[in-house]
Motif scaffolding. Structure first.
Motif, mmCIF file in Angstrom:
data_model
loop_
_atom_site.group_PDB
_atom_site.id
_atom_site.type_symbol
_atom_site.label_atom_id
_atom_site.label_comp_id
_atom_site.label_asym_id
_atom_site.label_seq_id
_atom_site.Cartn_x
_atom_site.Cartn_y
_atom_site.Cartn_z
ATOM 1 N N ALA A 147 0.831 -1.205 0.000
ATOM 2 C CA ALA A 147 0.000 0.000 0.000
ATOM 3 C C ALA A 147 0.863 1.253 0.000
ATOM 4 O O ALA A 147 0.554 2.241 -0.694
ATOM 5 C CB ALA A 147 -0.928 -0.008 1.209
ATOM 6 N N ALA A 148 1.939 1.224 0.763
ATOM 7 C CA ALA A 148 2.843 2.378 0.795
ATOM 8 C C ALA A 148 3.518 2.571 -0.559
ATOM 9 O O ALA A 148 3.646 3.698 -1.056
ATOM 10 C CB ALA A 148 3.885 2.193 1.894
ATOM 11 N N GLU A 149 3.950 1.465 -1.171
ATOM 12 C CA GLU A 149 4.593 1.556 -2.476
ATOM 13 C C GLU A 149 3.631 2.072 -3.544
ATOM 14 O O GLU A 149 4.043 2.758 -4.487
ATOM 15 C CB GLU A 149 5.144 0.185 -2.870
ATOM 16 N N ALA A 150 2.338 1.734 -3.380
ATOM 17 C CA ALA A 150 1.328 2.183 -4.337
ATOM 18 C C ALA A 150 0.854 3.599 -4.065
ATOM 19 O O ALA A 150 0.066 4.154 -4.843
ATOM 20 C CB ALA A 150 0.138 1.224 -4.316
ATOM 21 N N GLY A 151 1.307 4.178 -2.965
ATOM 22 C CA GLY A 151 0.935 5.550 -2.637
ATOM 23 C C GLY A 151 -0.461 5.703 -2.068
ATOM 24 O O GLY A 151 -1.033 6.798 -2.129
ATOM 25 N N LEU A 152 -1.019 4.623 -1.460
ATOM 26 C CA LEU A 152 -2.330 4.763 -0.838
ATOM 27 C C LEU A 152 -2.231 5.749 0.321
ATOM 28 O O LEU A 152 -1.253 5.736 1.086
ATOM 29 C CB LEU A 152 -2.845 3.413 -0.352
#
Length: 261
Positions: A147-152
């Motif tokens: 989620a962090a890598e996807a920018g959520l």
């Protein structure tokens, strides 16, 4: 009377989950209550939060204060991911606490967590999962990283119990030590203590797993079994300055309430 299957302090997780989890194509969660209250414990203690409590647990702790939610025949309502996200939006608060029972028994929990972390308006959500320490946390830790890598926009936090001997011998022995290595500064490990032996147990486990520098270590009294002053004195005497005494605010504010707080 405690059902025969619960006498050893542990429930058959798979049988219990199957009994409570509603599994139509709509991916419904067995929710026993949802409400807005103050976070009574954890790193967001004192902040208003939207609570979602799921039915069922794989443990039977001696001091459990939500045992009613773990009863095999507790009444549940089936809620889908979109409906739960919509309910959180209606509350108007940005803290969400997923609890139980044991939320990690829910097979669709990652779907709900990802949907909550995706909320951006009116502001991102702080999502906290309260788990008993016996279930594999790795899939949720992987989801947090993805989620962090996807920018959520939302943030995910874990409060993981480490059951002390007071919880029951079988319960205390069921902890998954691998879980504690997945934690970081966003998370907390909670030891619920009922005696000085529990305090020594907590300090030893925190040393062994190097919890002091990894996450926040919380020590909370078994309500009515040990005085907070006893815990405070122990922390001072043993110079456990990286531990934090925690009192359950909801029990102080609403001492006679067992639901909705």
């Amino acid at each position: 009377m405690v059902p025969e299957e619960e006498n050893d302090g542990l429930l058959d997780a798979e049988r219990h989950a199957a009994r409570h989890t509603i599994r139509p194509r709509a991916q419904l969660f067995p929710v026993v209550e949802k409400f807005v209250s103050l976070n009574g414990e954890g790193l967001a203690a004192g902040r208003p939060a939207a609570f979602i409590r799921f039915a069922g647990c794989n443990m039977w702790c001696t001091y459990c204060d939500t045992r009613w939610a773990n009863h095999p025949y507790v009444e549940v309502e089936g809620w889908s991911v979109p409906d739960l996200v919509a309910w959180v939006a209606e509350t108007g608060v940005s803290c969400v606490t997923l609890t139980g029972g044991e939320p990690l028994l829910q097979p669709y929990l990652p779907d709900l967590v990802q949907a909550l972390l995706s909320v951006e308006e009116p502001r991102p959500l702080r999502v906290e999962i309260e788990t008993n320490g016996s279930r594999d946390l790795a899939p949720l830790a992987d989801l947090r990283r993805a989620a962090a890598e996807a920018g959520l926009p939302g943030s995910l936090h874990f409060t993981v119990d480490w059951k002390t001997p007071t919880a029951g011998e079988a319960v205390s022995a069921a902890m998954m030590r691998e879980n504690y290595g997945l934690l970081d500064k966003r998370d907390a490990v909670k030891f619920v203590v009922g005696s000085e032996d529990d305090l020594a147990f907590a300090a030893a486990r925190a040393d062994e797993e190097q919890l002091w520098d990894r996450c926040t270590v919380l020590l909370s009294p078994v309500w009515g079994a040990v005085e907070p002053a006893t815990i405070a004195a122990y922390l001072i005497e043993h110079r456990l300055d990286r531990a934090r005494l925690q009192l359950q605010l909801h029990k102080i504010i609403w001492p006679n309430e067992t639901k909705g707080v």
